[in-house]
Design an enzyme around this catalytic site. Structure first.
Site, PDB file in Angstrom:
ATOM      1  N   CYS A   1      -8.028 -14.313   5.527  1.00 25.70           N
ATOM      2  CA  CYS A   1      -9.283 -14.069   6.261  1.00 25.70           C
ATOM      3  C   CYS A   1      -8.929 -13.776   7.718  1.00 25.70           C
ATOM      4  CB  CYS A   1     -10.177 -15.303   6.208  1.00 25.70           C
ATOM      5  SG  CYS A   1     -10.519 -15.825   4.546  1.00 25.70           S
TER       6      CYS A   1
ATOM      7  N   ARG B   1      -7.750  -7.969   7.005  1.00 25.43           N
ATOM      8  CA  ARG B   1      -7.287  -9.217   6.371  1.00 25.43           C
ATOM      9  C   ARG B   1      -8.284  -9.702   5.330  1.00 25.43           C
ATOM     10  NH1 ARG B   1      -3.434 -11.813   9.476  1.00 25.43           N
ATOM     11  NH2 ARG B   1      -3.914 -13.719   8.362  1.00 25.43           N
TER      12      ARG B   1
ATOM     13  N   TRP C   1     -12.075 -13.167   2.920  1.00 26.02           N
ATOM     14  CA  TRP C   1     -11.581 -12.673   1.625  1.00 26.02           C
ATOM     15  C   TRP C   1     -11.742 -13.858   0.690  1.00 26.02           C
ATOM     16  CZ3 TRP C   1      -7.697 -13.524  -2.058  1.00 26.02           C
ATOM     17  CH2 TRP C   1      -7.515 -12.477  -2.979  1.00 26.02           C
TER      18      TRP C   1
ATOM     19  N   ASN D   1      -9.097 -20.247   7.357  1.00 32.44           N
ATOM     20  CA  ASN D   1      -8.303 -19.296   6.576  1.00 32.44           C
ATOM     21  C   ASN D   1      -7.308 -20.139   5.796  1.00 32.44           C
ATOM     22  OD1 ASN D   1      -6.828 -17.213   5.539  1.00 32.44           O
ATOM     23  ND2 ASN D   1      -5.749 -16.744   7.448  1.00 32.44           N
ATOM     24  N   GLY D   2      -7.335 -20.068   4.458  1.00 31.43           N
ATOM     25  CA  GLY D   2      -6.405 -20.866   3.648  1.00 31.43           C
ATOM     26  C   GLY D   2      -7.160 -21.472   2.462  1.00 31.43           C
TER      27      GLY D   2
ATOM     28  N   GLU E   1       6.640   2.132  -6.764  1.00 29.79           N
ATOM     29  CA  GLU E   1       5.858   2.143  -5.517  1.00 29.79           C
ATOM     30  C   GLU E   1       4.787   3.218  -5.544  1.00 29.79           C
ATOM     31  OE1 GLU E   1       5.293   0.227  -3.255  1.00 29.79           O
ATOM     32  OE2 GLU E   1       4.455   1.427  -1.626  1.00 29.79           O
TER      33      GLU E   1
ATOM     34  N   LYS F   1       0.800   2.511  -5.123  1.00 30.26           N
ATOM     35  CA  LYS F   1      -0.020   3.182  -4.096  1.00 30.26           C
ATOM     36  C   LYS F   1      -1.275   3.772  -4.733  1.00 30.26           C
ATOM     37  CE  LYS F   1       1.020   1.833  -0.943  1.00 30.26           C
ATOM     38  NZ  LYS F   1       1.926   0.809  -1.269  1.00 30.26           N
TER      39      LYS F   1
ATOM     40  N   GLU G   1      -3.777   0.962  -6.138  1.00 32.85           N
ATOM     41  CA  GLU G   1      -4.469   0.029  -5.230  1.00 32.85           C
ATOM     42  C   GLU G   1      -5.488   0.718  -4.336  1.00 32.85           C
ATOM     43  OE1 GLU G   1      -2.165  -2.013  -2.253  1.00 32.85           O
ATOM     44  OE2 GLU G   1      -0.704  -0.422  -2.171  1.00 32.85           O
TER      45      GLU G   1
ATOM     46  N   HIS H   1      11.273   4.362 -25.297  1.00 38.41           N
ATOM     47  CA  HIS H   1      11.115   3.024 -25.909  1.00 38.41           C
ATOM     48  C   HIS H   1       9.650   2.601 -25.930  1.00 38.41           C
ATOM     49  CE1 HIS H   1      15.460   2.771 -25.861  1.00 38.41           C
ATOM     50  NE2 HIS H   1      15.407   3.262 -24.629  1.00 38.41           N
TER      51      HIS H   1
ATOM     52  N   LYS I   1      -4.843  -7.449   3.298  1.00 38.85           N
ATOM     53  CA  LYS I   1      -3.559  -6.992   3.851  1.00 38.85           C
ATOM     54  C   LYS I   1      -2.485  -8.056   3.711  1.00 38.85           C
ATOM     55  CE  LYS I   1      -0.745  -4.226   5.813  1.00 38.85           C
ATOM     56  NZ  LYS I   1      -0.224  -3.101   5.031  1.00 38.85           N
TER      57      LYS I   1
HETATM   58  C1  AGP Z   1       1.222  -2.990  -0.843  1.00 38.70           C
HETATM   59  O1  AGP Z   1       0.605  -1.740  -0.576  1.00 38.70           O
HETATM   60  C2  AGP Z   1       0.221  -4.113  -0.949  1.00 38.70           C
HETATM   61  N1  AGP Z   1      -0.610  -4.180   0.194  1.00 38.70           N
HETATM   62  C3  AGP Z   1       0.865  -5.429  -1.318  1.00 38.70           C
HETATM   63  O2  AGP Z   1       1.555  -5.240  -2.530  1.00 38.70           O
HETATM   64  C4  AGP Z   1       1.860  -6.008  -0.290  1.00 38.70           C
HETATM   65  O3  AGP Z   1       3.035  -5.218  -0.266  1.00 38.70           O
HETATM   66  C5  AGP Z   1       2.238  -7.424  -0.738  1.00 38.70           C
HETATM   67  O4  AGP Z   1       1.071  -8.205  -0.700  1.00 38.70           O
HETATM   68  C6  AGP Z   1       3.326  -8.072   0.129  1.00 38.70           C
HETATM   69  O5  AGP Z   1       2.861  -8.170   1.440  1.00 38.70           O
HETATM   70  P1  AGP Z   1       3.939  -8.557   2.586  1.00 38.70           P
HETATM   71  O6  AGP Z   1       4.940  -7.449   2.653  1.00 38.70           O
HETATM   72  O7  AGP Z   1       3.120  -8.688   3.841  1.00 38.70           O
HETATM   73  O8  AGP Z   1       4.581  -9.853   2.192  1.00 38.70           O
END
Ligand code: AGP
Length: 610
Positions: free
Chosen positions: A2, A27, A74, A100-101, A483, A487, A490, A506, A605
């Site tokens: 958050c 966040r 969040w 936050n937590g 990756e 991308k 998400e 396979h 994030k």
């Molecule tokens: C990647 O696009 C995502 N936002 C997510 O997978 C991110 O890489 C993951 O949460 C790890 O975050 P960090 O690198 O801040 O630890």
């Protein structure tokens, strides 16, 4: 997860809180609220939805104050709603709390408070803490002591701000597992989850550590441990400019950050290459080189995109430094009782430096005596400070939830770490100088790819309505396939899977038909002929193919539907180039679907909870 912001000073806090929340929205953004105390007036305004909706609500009611806190959420406990939005209050609405937590023992605490007659309005764990503090206030404790006693009963993680009508000259802040920073102004002070919310006002910051609690006044602050011992905190100077956290004319942070990659990669390299010795110079590892070079084994632990970077690091270090590498999801590593010794080096990769699973995995490895290195972007982040040593990637603030420039900066730093180790083991001077020469040219090569942005946008038009994708690569390009798939998933919400190309036979090949686009990353490396066979296998089943190939490639163009060309580079640096077309492809597909690219649904994030 958050966003938290607070203000105490001479100015009206309301616009400052709103602006701060906007800078923290990446966040978390499913609900938002502010609480202000102005002499006898205590006001809370909160809503489901984004900060802009909160701003509209506030514009209809003129409120102002010199003391206030704000929160963008969040959801973890309790669905996104106005009732569950923060701040949470005590019964007589004299105390406001944002958090936050996760309070893991909130149910048992709640039961005890209900027995005392407390009535709960929300489903959140946070409201429990508001009433628990109130419980201690009723025992005639000061706000500081009431917060401290309450937190001593809490199990879990928190970054909190508390304000109280009867002590309107302060904000109490405390942290354990969730970041909190104090911003030092002139006759005003700020608190926030991270510096992005502060740097428009001050660059003097104090990072709270776990188990610390502070009283923040408008012209001073005091800090103690949760067990009431006074501590003196250092004031740091932040060197991020405000322009770095604004969109700079781009429609989205994500596109800005993709386009920033020549600069961010340059910054991750700056001052770290010594050509005439064919080595890299990493100040953050000083004093630990021997231990790293003589590691029995290197483990790399991370989550999400950072885990994909770790996979590339595994190929780099094993091929060029000759040390066995194991890559681990941090969420698994922390619970599977890994066998780790003091002869192991464990690298933790995290853009935010606050990912809960990665931080917990780091603490687990540290407990077992391994040398723990952090590869982080956010200076002063928890993982960076918890590590024995480390290397900042210097990619600059990454606001878009989908990680782009941090990924290529992570790969660059992993190449530098590989070079440092390899040149002390079996990489020759010419070989080291070849890597450095390529690193010195890599940003120009990134520029060449970025110039294809409009071309890639046109290709994206052909794939906007697809519902599933396969991404295939071999060797260094296998993690790039993962990756690229992430991308797309998400930010466009299209299902996509990454696989080693040879794995097609396979099982996944059963999926291939003319509705299943397959993205091949097929640069001219040692397994190029093999991937050509894989392309032909897909073609024979009428799969639609988009291929990422080298500029010199003359074979693949006639086999596929679309092609994107990237310059050649040193094979261990290839992923830095091949990922960029995939970032742009995902971005344009998501934009064409009208989706919120910078704040995709359900994501945040920084995942600072389990
Ligand atoms: C990647 O696009 C995502 N936002 C997510 O997978 C991110 O890489 C993951 O949460 C790890 O975050 P960090 O690198 O801040 O630890």
């Amino acid at each position: 997860m958050c966003g938290i912001v607070g203000y105490i000073g001479e100015n009206n806090c309301v616009p400052i809180l709103i602006e701060g929340l906007k800078r923290l929205e990446y966040r978390g953004y499913d609900s938002a609220g502010i609480g202000i105390i102005n002499h006898d007036e205590c006001r809370v305004v909160k809503t489901k939805g984004k900060v802009s909706e909160l701003e509209n609500l506030i514009s209809e009611i003129q409120i102002e104050s010199n003391l206030g806190i704000g929160h963008t959420r969040w959801a973890t406990h309790g669905e996104p709603s106005m009732v569950n939005a923060h701040p949470h209050l005590n019964t007589d609405h004299t105390l406001f709390l944002i958090h936050n937590g996760i309070i893991e023992n909130y149910l048992s605490l709640k039961k005890g408070l209900e027995k005392e007659g407390y009535v709960f309005k929300s489903e959140t764990d946070t409201e429990v803490l508001a009433h628990l503090i109130d419980h201690y206030l009723k025992m005639k404790h000061s706000l500081f002591q009431a917060v401290r006693y309450a937190l001593n009963e809490v199990e879990g993680t928190y970054g909190i701000c508390v304000i109280y009508k009867r002590e309107p000259d302060k904000i109490i802040v405390a942290r354990k597992g969730s970041p909190l920073v104090i911003g030092i102004g002139e006759n005003e002070n700020f608190v926030a989850s991270d510096v992005n919310a502060l740097i428009a006002h001050t660059k003097q910051v104090v990072y709270l550590e776990d188990g610390e609690i502070a009283e923040v006044y408008k012209d001073s602050f005091t800090t103690k441990t949760i067990s009431d011992e006074t501590i003196i905190k250092e004031i740091h100077q932040v060197d991020i400019g405000i322009d770095e956290i604004s969109k700079g004319g781009y429609p989205h942070f994500m596109l800005k950050e993709i386009m920033d990659q020549p600069e961010s990669i340059y910054n991750s390299l700056r001052g770290r290459l010594v050509y005439n010795e064919g080595i890299s110079k990493l100040g953050g590892l000083q004093g630990f080189e021997e231990r790293i070079i003589n590691s029995n084994r290197i483990l790399i632990s991370a989550c999400g995109t950072s885990w994909h970077a770790a996979l590339v690091g595994e190929y780099m270090i094993e091929q060029y430094a000759g040390i066995p590498v194991e890559v681990e999801y941090a969420s698994e590593f922390r619970y599977r009782h890994p066998i780790i010794s003091k002869d192991d080096t464990v690298i933790f990769i995290s853009q935010s430096g606050e990912t809960a699973d990665t931080l917990a995995a780091l603490k687990e490895a540290k407990k077992k005596g391994a040398l723990c290195l952090g590869v982080c972007n956010v200076v002063g982040s928890s993982i960076a400070r918890e590590s024995d040593a480390g290397v900042y990637i210097h990619a600059g603030p990454e606001i878009g939830v989908a990680s782009t420039k941090a990924f290529t900066a992570q790969l660059t730093v992993l190449a530098l770490i590989t070079l440092l180790i390899a040149r002390r083991r079996n990489l020759s001077l010419p070989e080291g100088q070849e890597v450095i020469k390529e690193l010195q040219q890599i940003t120009n090569k990134v520029e060449i790819i970025l110039k294809q942005n409009e071309y890639i946008e046109k290709i994206a038009d052909q794939y906007v309505n697809c519902r599933n994708f396969l991404y295939l690569g071999r060797g260094y390009n296998f993690p790039v396939a993962l990756e690229g798939a992430l991308k797309l998933k998400e930010i466009s919400y299209i299902h996509a899977e990454g696989y080693p190309a040879a794995e097609m036979k396979h099982g996944p090949i059963a999926l291939i038909d003319d509705n299943m686009p397959v993205v091949f990353i097929a640069t001219q490396d040692s397994v190029y002929d093999k991937i050509i066979s894989n392309i032909q296998e897909v073609k024979a089943r009428k799969g639609r193919i988009l291929a990422i190939v080298n500029e010199e490639d003359e074979q693949i163009e006639n086999m596929v539907d679309h092609i994107i060309r990237v310059p050649k580079t040193h094979n261990m640096l290839t992923p830095i180039l091949t990922v960029i077309p995939l970032q742009l492809l995902a971005y344009h597909i998501a934009v064409k679907k009208g989706l919120n690219v910078d704040q995709p649904r359900n994501l945040a994030k920084s995942v600072t909870v389990e």
